[in-house]
Design an enzyme around this catalytic site. Structure first.
Site, short mmCIF file in Angstrom:
data_model
loop_
_atom_site.label_atom_id
_atom_site.label_comp_id
_atom_site.label_asym_id
_atom_site.label_seq_id
_atom_site.Cartn_x
_atom_site.Cartn_y
_atom_site.Cartn_z
N ARG A 1 -5.33 -3.79 -2.34
CA ARG A 1 -6.19 -2.65 -2.24
C ARG A 1 -5.12 -1.53 -3.08
O ARG A 1 -4.14 -1.87 -3.18
CB ARG A 1 -6.36 -2.16 -1.05
N GLY A 2 -5.86 -0.38 -3.25
CA GLY A 2 -5.00 0.70 -3.67
C GLY A 2 -4.37 1.40 -2.50
O GLY A 2 -4.81 1.09 -1.36
N GLY A 3 -3.57 2.27 -3.03
CA GLY A 3 -2.86 3.07 -1.65
C GLY A 3 -1.56 2.71 -1.32
O GLY A 3 -1.02 1.55 -1.86
N THR B 1 0.15 1.83 5.28
CA THR B 1 -0.63 2.38 6.40
C THR B 1 -0.45 1.54 7.72
O THR B 1 0.11 0.11 7.52
CB THR B 1 -1.95 2.76 6.27
N CYS C 1 0.73 6.40 3.80
CA CYS C 1 0.02 6.77 2.66
C CYS C 1 1.23 7.30 1.60
O CYS C 1 0.75 7.86 0.57
CB CYS C 1 -1.07 7.75 2.79
#
Length: 301
Positions: free
Chosen positions: A125-127, A130, A224
């Protein structure tokens, strides 16, 4: 295709208005427009979306991740064969876990990854990094953007819109976007994180909304990758609001954390169906109904 969901500025697209509300909806950071999406202006029946509702269970992250990828593969096969297929929504909670995006830096971990307090997954995924855990509702929309809009920026804004509407309509919490970042904020507190992947315009991964989450595990990371800002939860924000702040106190009757999760989950599904103009069809879970999923109530007794 990987989208790292941070550090870009966009103009806000228009979304369908909420259908039923006891007060007007105020779009936050939204560019006014009289043009709704094509479906909302037609008499066409909304597209179907199958919903696997596991929100009362804690699902191991690895199991849910593999499940998403299997659904994506099946949808891509259907697309290649020119067969129609419904969109999919998975909603659940996870056992405590840290996840990193494809390009995440380990400098945002405040612990030795070889001696991590919880499992750590690097995903596509992006980011950045978390945390997922009990009290946080996670939504994984697996949708074919060819049937919506082939625009990943639009898709990210639509996921943000879902959360903003939930906070406004159900909890009287005024949330907003933050220029240059992806997610949903109340003041300087981030209440929802979003990270996605799209493969041949089929999305997976999604959003995580802190409802009653214990925020302590966030102290072990830079959530993040954003320093000098906090993480918040709906429960915490409801407890903080006072008349002097100018916020309207939400009339949300709940007596325990489970009831607050119930309320947030119902609102999330409703607003998701309206923003994406989808008709929700609940389905049973054939592969995750096993000993590996833990009812949340068992952990709270």
């Amino acid at each position: 295709m990987v989208l790292v969901a941070s550090h870009f500025l966009i103009s806000m697209p228009a979304f369908p208005p909420r259908k039923h509300s006891n007060k007007p909806y105020r779009p936050h950071c939204c560019t006014p427009s009289s043009k709704l999406n094509q479906l909302s202006l037609s008499n066409e029946r909304p597209r179907a979306c199958e919903c696997f509702d596991l929100y009362k269970n804690l699902v191991p992250y690895g199991e849910a991740w593999s499940w998403q990828k299997r659904i994506v593969r099946d949808k891509k096969v259907s697309i290649e064969k020119n067969r129609d297929c419904p969109d999919t929504l998975i909603i659940l909670q996870h056992h405590p876990v840290y996840t990193l995006g494809a390009g995440s830096s380990e400098e945002y971990l405040n612990f030795d990854i070889k001696n991590a307090p919880y499992d750590v997954y690097r995903t596509e995924r992006g980011g950045e990094v978390t945390y997922h855990g009990p009290g946080q509702l996670v939504m994984y929309p697996i949708i074919n953007l060819r049937n919506h809009r082939m625009d990943l920026h639009w898709y990210l804004r639509a996921l943000e819109e879902v959360v903003i509407r939930v906070l406004s309509s159900t909890f009287s919490i005024e949330a907003s976007r933050l220029d240059g970042f992806t997610g949903v904020w109340v003041g300087d507190k981030k209440v929802a994180a979003i990270g996605i992947r799209a493969s041949q315009w089929v999305t997976y991964h999604g959003l995580a909304l802190n409802v009653t989450t214990d925020l302590t595990p966030f102290h072990s990371i830079v959530p993040c990758g954003i320093r000098h800002r906090q993480v918040g939860s709906i429960k915490g924000l409801l407890g903080e609001f006072q008349p002097s702040t100018g916020y309207e106190k939400a009339d949300v009757p709940y007596s325990n954390d489970c009831q607050l999760i119930d309320i947030a989950r119902a609102s999330l599904i409703k607003e998701f169906s309206e923003v994406f103009q989808l008709e929700i069809h609940y389905k049973t879970i054939p592969m995750l109904d096993s000993a590996e999923t833990t009812p949340v109530s068992h952990l709270r007794n």
